[in-house]
Design a protein around this motif. Sequence first.
Motif, PDB file in Angstrom:
ATOM      1  N   PHE A  34       0.823  -1.209   0.000  1.00 53.83           N
ATOM      2  CA  PHE A  34       0.000   0.000   0.000  1.00 53.83           C
ATOM      3  C   PHE A  34       0.859   1.263   0.000  1.00 53.83           C
ATOM      4  N   PHE A  35       1.960   1.266   0.752  1.00 55.79           N
ATOM      5  CA  PHE A  35       2.835   2.436   0.772  1.00 55.79           C
ATOM      6  C   PHE A  35       3.491   2.671  -0.589  1.00 55.79           C
ATOM      7  N   GLU A  36       3.880   1.589  -1.272  1.00 54.64           N
ATOM      8  CA  GLU A  36       4.468   1.737  -2.606  1.00 54.64           C
ATOM      9  C   GLU A  36       3.439   2.265  -3.603  1.00 54.64           C
ATOM     10  N   ARG A  37       2.214   1.751  -3.513  1.00 57.11           N
ATOM     11  CA  ARG A  37       1.156   2.265  -4.390  1.00 57.11           C
ATOM     12  C   ARG A  37       0.879   3.748  -4.092  1.00 57.11           C
ATOM     13  N   CYS A  38       0.886   4.102  -2.816  1.00 52.10           N
ATOM     14  CA  CYS A  38       0.694   5.500  -2.431  1.00 52.10           C
ATOM     15  C   CYS A  38       1.798   6.372  -3.015  1.00 52.10           C
ATOM     16  N   LEU A  39       3.026   5.910  -2.911  1.00 50.61           N
ATOM     17  CA  LEU A  39       4.157   6.670  -3.446  1.00 50.61           C
ATOM     18  C   LEU A  39       4.012   6.876  -4.944  1.00 50.61           C
ATOM     19  N   GLY A  40       3.562   5.829  -5.661  1.00 49.83           N
ATOM     20  CA  GLY A  40       3.348   5.951  -7.103  1.00 49.83           C
ATOM     21  C   GLY A  40       2.304   7.014  -7.435  1.00 49.83           C
ATOM     22  N   VAL A  41       1.236   7.051  -6.665  1.00 48.91           N
ATOM     23  CA  VAL A  41       0.190   8.059  -6.895  1.00 48.91           C
ATOM     24  C   VAL A  41       0.722   9.442  -6.563  1.00 48.91           C
ATOM     25  N   ARG A  42       1.460   9.542  -5.452  1.00 47.31           N
ATOM     26  CA  ARG A  42       2.028  10.841  -5.064  1.00 47.31           C
ATOM     27  C   ARG A  42       2.968  11.371  -6.154  1.00 47.31           C
ATOM     28  N   LYS A  43       3.734  10.488  -6.767  1.00 47.48           N
ATOM     29  CA  LYS A  43       4.625  10.914  -7.850  1.00 47.48           C
ATOM     30  C   LYS A  43       3.818  11.440  -9.038  1.00 47.48           C
ATOM     31  N   LYS A  44       2.693  10.780  -9.343  1.00 51.15           N
ATOM     32  CA  LYS A  44       1.815  11.281 -10.424  1.00 51.15           C
ATOM     33  C   LYS A  44       1.312  12.673 -10.106  1.00 51.15           C
ATOM     34  N   LEU A  45       1.110  12.942  -8.821  1.00 51.72           N
ATOM     35  CA  LEU A  45       0.638  14.267  -8.404  1.00 51.72           C
ATOM     36  C   LEU A  45       1.773  15.298  -8.361  1.00 51.72           C
ATOM     37  N   GLY A  46       3.000  14.822  -8.525  1.00 56.22           N
ATOM     38  CA  GLY A  46       4.145  15.738  -8.452  1.00 56.22           C
ATOM     39  C   GLY A  46       4.599  16.008  -7.030  1.00 56.22           C
ATOM     40  N   ASP A  47       4.144  15.182  -6.099  1.00 53.60           N
ATOM     41  CA  ASP A  47       4.509  15.332  -4.693  1.00 53.60           C
ATOM     42  C   ASP A  47       5.824  14.606  -4.471  1.00 53.60           C
ATOM     43  N   GLN A  48       6.891  15.351  -4.331  1.00 55.16           N
ATOM     44  CA  GLN A  48       8.224  14.760  -4.166  1.00 55.16           C
ATOM     45  C   GLN A  48       8.482  14.257  -2.753  1.00 55.16           C
ATOM     46  N   ARG A  49       7.622  14.648  -1.822  1.00 59.40           N
ATOM     47  CA  ARG A  49       7.817  14.217  -0.426  1.00 59.40           C
ATOM     48  C   ARG A  49       7.344  12.784  -0.214  1.00 59.40           C
ATOM     49  N   GLY A  50       6.523  12.268  -1.116  1.00 55.90           N
ATOM     50  CA  GLY A  50       5.953  10.935  -0.920  1.00 55.90           C
ATOM     51  C   GLY A  50       4.707  11.017  -0.069  1.00 55.90           C
ATOM     52  N   ALA A  51       4.438   9.975   0.686  1.00 56.60           N
ATOM     53  CA  ALA A  51       3.232   9.904   1.508  1.00 56.60           C
ATOM     54  C   ALA A  51       3.410  10.742   2.722  1.00 56.60           C
TER      55      ALA A  51
END
Length: 140
Positions: free
Chosen positions: A123-140
Amino acid sequence: VEHCRRCLAFTREQEDPAAEATCLLTLGSIYYDAGEVRQAVEAFERCLVLRRKARDKIGLAEALNKLGLTYCDIGYDLRAIDYLEQSLVICEDNADLHGQAVCLSHLGNVFKMHKDNNLAVDFFERCLGVRKKLGDQRGA
């Protein structure tokens, strides 16, 4: 809390269920932050009913997410997972990337607390992937 209660009474007088749901979500969050979990759950569940009636999918996902987080905090992990997964499906169906990231992060935390590290990491890896799509460099 008193301000939210007055707002809630006003929205009911005005017969504005969307505003009432927003007030309930805010009130639930205040109760949650104050550690008054029972009142938070009641407010979130009332919000959930209004959002379902209004067919407000994004609002519904938000209420489900808040309920999931609250149930997780009081140890009702299976109920938390159920609400969070319902929220995630709605967010995915509506291309709500921010909502997806929040749900995935919360699900990861539930499984981490449950000592299921493999699912937590997933779940954390999937979250990180979505955050990257959003341009969020901080991650979750």
